[in-house]
Every structure is written in structure tokens, then in C-alpha cells.
Enzyme design. Structure first.
Site, PDB file in Angstrom:
ATOM      1  N   ASP A 357      54.927  28.864  10.240  1.00 21.97           N
ATOM      2  CA  ASP A 357      55.580  28.448  11.483  1.00 21.97           C
ATOM      3  C   ASP A 357      56.597  27.371  11.110  1.00 21.97           C
ATOM      4  O   ASP A 357      56.250  26.357  10.506  1.00 21.97           O
ATOM      5  CB  ASP A 357      54.559  27.890  12.479  1.00 21.97           C
ATOM      6  CG  ASP A 357      55.152  27.711  13.862  1.00 21.97           C
ATOM      7  OD1 ASP A 357      54.956  28.602  14.700  1.00 21.97           O
ATOM      8  OD2 ASP A 357      55.825  26.693  14.078  1.00 21.97           O
ATOM      9  N   ASP A 401      59.854  31.601  15.763  1.00 23.70           N
ATOM     10  CA  ASP A 401      59.896  30.966  14.449  1.00 23.70           C
ATOM     11  C   ASP A 401      58.568  31.147  13.712  1.00 23.70           C
ATOM     12  O   ASP A 401      58.198  30.332  12.868  1.00 23.70           O
ATOM     13  CB  ASP A 401      60.230  29.485  14.587  1.00 23.70           C
ATOM     14  CG  ASP A 401      59.257  28.738  15.505  1.00 23.70           C
ATOM     15  OD1 ASP A 401      58.312  29.377  16.011  1.00 23.70           O
ATOM     16  OD2 ASP A 401      59.426  27.521  15.700  1.00 23.70           O
TER      17      ASP A 401
END
Length: 480
Positions: A357, A401
Site C-alpha cells: 500500500d 494505491d
């Protein structure tokens, strides 16, 4: 002469003419004394002489069929209108007649066009014979003028249809091949005669049979669209380079064609892969048909190849879009979900996962715009692609993301090594793009015995979030 004076001449079912060519013979004698040796050349150089000779011919008599055919009321009526009956179409035929007589031939035939007195054209088969006793003087020549208009019209219609068929073949926008499959027919008939009934199994065992059949094909013709499709300059250019056109994939396609033919399907279609002479791929829809009248020997067959390369590329791209993230070129969430199900069903264990992440992407989007954020995502995608290069692992972008690497058959040691590779590639990338550093929180897990893939992924995801909390806690302490 007695026969000609009898009722046989008048009652003949064929139009007959008795003509006197003695004046023509006199002209011939003069030309020979003048040194003429090649009459055909002489007439070609002096075409007016042909008309002169025609006017010297005397019509002695004709029968009733002649008058009927040309719509004349009498011999006088006929002779007064010869210019209507014999028009310029007679020129070549008359030259041939004169040349035949010049050479001493006593019989000759020709085909020409005459006209009735009402102007209707007639296709005429003219036959002439010099009667016995007139060989030197040519004063009695018997001619028949058979009306073959029906036959010639049929010939012209046939020729018109032939030209139309050739034009349709030559100018068709579809690639057309005309081939002879008769040798293949003989091979298949032989196998049936010796009791082969499972042809597919036969081909699996005797794989060289397919190649032998390919070599048996006789290519007769192709059209311009074929040359254009395969980038060949001429038919000879194509014929000499057929091995470049037919790829190894074509072997399997032709095998299936043979099975269709074995089963009696002389009209069939399937997709195939060929190559142009420049090496570029051609996806085609192949439609095969045996021409009518050749069902028994397959001596004439046609293959129509429709170029579906653009469609195939579009399908491939749509399939790519269905499984890939356009921005990062990694797999997308849809693929990731399917892959989880596949791994769950597969027997290979362990399975490992690395969750990533990205840190701080939102501030970059807010301060520098989404283009800058997209560039960072592309960089991250490139790093993960390089990480799993030459492996069976998959990397997916599952959120804005968020990324996951799924690693079938990888143990914890392999996972640790992979994470080190990611970190090294990140360091190299960040040195090059020092203005926008990539930071990512990572977590991983390796499946335990009897653990589901879903549970393993939850542990990896939790590990990533633990790492992310530590990262932001570190930033918070640093900024205090």
C-alpha cells in the site's frame, strides 16, 4: 450440274448458293503474273482489293431456304440487296475464302455474320466446295449458309458468364484460392477401403499423414486480394513462398479440415493463423467448399480467406483490458479475484502473498496533480513487473494505491527474497526520481497447513496494515 438442277437443290433443308468465281480466278492469274506470292499480305496491304473481288462474284442460283433465311422474295430481290446482307463483318471471312482458293483448296469453311433484309443479324456457318470440273475455272462453287445464331448466342452468353466469373474471382475483396484436392480424396478413400474408421486416432498415430496431404494439394490460382493480404508482389512470388504463409499452427487447422472432409463435410469453415511474406501475422476465417460437379473427386475446390486480424486484435485487447490495469499494466482486481479462486482449487502449496500500500499518494495528488500521482503508480507497476519477471507469480493492482503479489509454490524464504528485490528496485527508482520518492508499506504471509487462501490473504493484509501504522507512527514522532 445435273444434281444442282434437280429438285434436291431446291428442296434442301439448308440454304444453298451456287456461285461463279471465274472472274476471281482471272484476277488471281493477273496478280500472279504481277509477282504476288503472299495473297494474305497483299490483301492486308490493299484492303480495297477485297471489295473488288467480292463484286466479281456472280450468284448463279439459290434455293428457297436461302430466300426464306434472308427474307428475300426472289433471287433478283436477293442480289439487289447484297450490300445489306454482306456488311463489313464479312471482311475477314472473305479474305479467308480468297486465300483458300488462291492456295488451290477445293473446300473451305468460315464463320461470319450476315444480315436479313430487315436488318436482323445472323451468325452463319459457311461451307464451300468447288464442284468437279470447275477446279481450274472456279465457275461453279456450291456454298451452304447454316444459321447458327442460337449456338453462337449460347457461346457468347457462356463467354460473358465466364468473364463475369473471372471478374468476380479476380476483383473479389476476399482472398480466394482455387486448388485441386483430388490426391487427398484418393488417400482418404484408400483408408476407408482398408477399414480405417477412427480417422482422428489414425491421424494422432500417423502424424506424417497430414503433411503428406498438404504436399498433395495442387494450387491452381489466387486472386489479387490474396496477393494484397499476404504482401506478395506476384502470384509467382506467393507460390514460391508458401512455407512462409502457412505457419506451424496451420498444421493443426488442416488436420481438422481433413477430419471434416472424412466426415463428408465438403463445405466448412474455421479460423486459422497465416503469415504475410513480411512476417506479420494474419488471422483469417477460412471457408472451404468443393465446387459443384467435383463432389466425386474434389478436383476443384475454393478456399475463401476473410482477414479477421483487426477483430482478433480488438478481442485480444478487450481480453487484456478485462484482466489488466491500464495505468500500471499489472493485472486488475477482476483477475486477482479469479486467481484467488484458482489457487484455492489448486493442489500446489504453499501459496504466499505480498500486500503493498503506497504511502503519501494523496498529498502528491493534492499538491502536484493527478498526473504526478499517476506517474508514481506507473513507476510502482514497473517495479513490480520487474520483480516477478521470469516467474509464474502475478502482480495485481486491487485498489487506487493497493497492490498484491500472489506467489504459488513460494515459501517464506522466497517471499523474503522477493521483498528485498522490491526494496532494491525501489531504492534505484527513487534515486532516479528523487523529486517524488515512492514509499510503500508491505506485509506478507505464507499459507499454513490446512489454511485457506482467503485466510492467508487476511493475514498478509493485516501484516501490511501493521506496517503502515508503524510507518505513520514513525512520521508522527519525527515531526513532533
Amino acid at each position: 450440274m445435273e444434281i444442282l438442277d434437280s429438285s434436291i437443290f431446291d428442296l434442301s433443308p439448308i440454304p444453298m448458293w451456287l456461285e461463279d468465281f471465274s472472274a476471281i480466278q482471272a484476277i488471281f492469274n493477273q496478280w500472279r503474273s504481277d509477282g504476288v506470292t503472299d495473297l494474305a499480305l497483299h490483301l492486308q496491304q490493299n484492303p480495297d482489293l477485297v471489295t473488288l473481288c467480292a463484286h466479281q462474284i456472280k450468284i448463279v442460283k439459290v434455293n428457297q431456304k436461302t430466300l426464306d433465311l434472308f427474307e428475300a422474295q426472289s433471287l433478283k430481290h436477293l442480289t439487289q440487296n447484297l450490300s445489306t446482307i454482306f456488311q463489313h463483318q464479312m471482311f475477314d471471312a472473305h479474305v479467308a475464302e480468297l486465300v483458300a482458293l488462291w492456295k488451290g483448296e477445293l473446300e473451305f469453311t468460315s464463320t461470319t455474320t450476315n444480315f436479313t433484309l430487315s436488318g436482323q443479324p445472323l451468325d452463319i456457318k459457311l461451307r464451300a466446295v468447288v464442284l468437279p470440273g470447275s477446279e481450274q475455272s472456279l465457275d461453279r462453287i456450291l456454298l451452304t449458309t447454316e444459321d447458327i445464331s442460337g449456338y453462337m448466342q449460347a457461346r457468347r452468353l457462356e463467354e460473358k458468364n465466364r468473364r463475369l466469373a473471372e471478374a468476380r474471382f479476380s476483383y473479389s475483396p476476399t482472398s480466394l484460392w482455387v486448388e485441386d484436392f483430388s490426391r487427398i480424396k484418393l488417400r482418404l478413400d484408400h483408408l476407408k477401403s482398408i477399414g480405417i474408421d477412427d480417422f482422428r486416432t489414425f491421424l494422432d498415430v500417423h502424424q506424417d499423414f497430414v503433411q503428406h496431404c498438404i504436399e498433395d494439394i495442387v494450387l491452381l490460382d489466387v486472386n489479387q486480394a490474396t496477393l494484397d493480404l499476404f504482401k506478395a508482389s506476384t502470384k509467382s512470388d506467393l507460390f514460391q513462398n508458401l512455407k512462409k504463409v502457412f505457419s506451424k499452427e496451420m498444421h493443426q487447422t488442416f488436420k481438422e479440415q481433413l477430419i471434416e472432409l472424412w466426415n463428408g463435410k465438403i463445405h466448412h469453415s474455421r479460423e486459422a493463423i497465416n503469415y504475410a511474406l513480411d512476417g506479420s501475422i494474419r488471422y483469417v476465417l477460412l471457408q472451404f467448399t468443393v465446387f459443384p460437379g467435383y463432389e466425386e473427386d474434389w478436383g476443384l475446390v475454393q478456399l475463401a480467406l476473410t482477414d479477421i486480424t483487426a477483430r482478433k486484435k480488438a478481442e485480444s485487447y478487450l481480453e487484456y483490458l478485462g484482466k489488466h490495469d491500464v495505468l500500471t499494466k499489472l493485472k486488475n482486481r477482476s483477475f486477482y479475484t479469479e486467481e484467488i479462486h484458482r489457487l484455492e482449487r489448486a493442489l500446489i502449496r504453499p501459496v504466499s502473498a505480498i500486500f503493498l500500500d503506497m504511502n503519501g499518494l494523496k498529498p502528491i495528488n493534492d499538491h502536484f496533480g493527478h498526473d504526478a500521482g499517476d506517474e508514481i503508480l506507473r513507476r510502482m507497476g514497473n517495479i513490480l513487473s520487474r520483480t516477478i519477471h521470469n516467474t509464474s507469480y502475478t502482480a495485481s493492482r486491487i485498489g487506487g494505491d493497493e497492490f498484491v503479489i500472489l506467489m504459488q509454490g513460494a515459501n517464506e524464504t522466497t517471499v523474503q527474497s522477493t521483498i528485498l528485490t522490491i526494496q532494491e528496485l525501489l531504492n534505484i527508482d527513487n534515486q532516479y526520481y528523487s523529486n517524488h520518492i515512492i514509499s510503500a508499506s508491505m506485509g506478507f504471509a505464507t499459507s499454513l497447513e490446512n489454511e485457506t487462501i482467503e485466510d492467508m490473504l487476511k493475514r498478509a493484509d493485516q501484516s501490511m496494515y501493521d506496517h503502515k501504522r508503524q510507518y505513520y507512527k514513525y512520521l508522527s514522532n519525527k515531526n513532533q
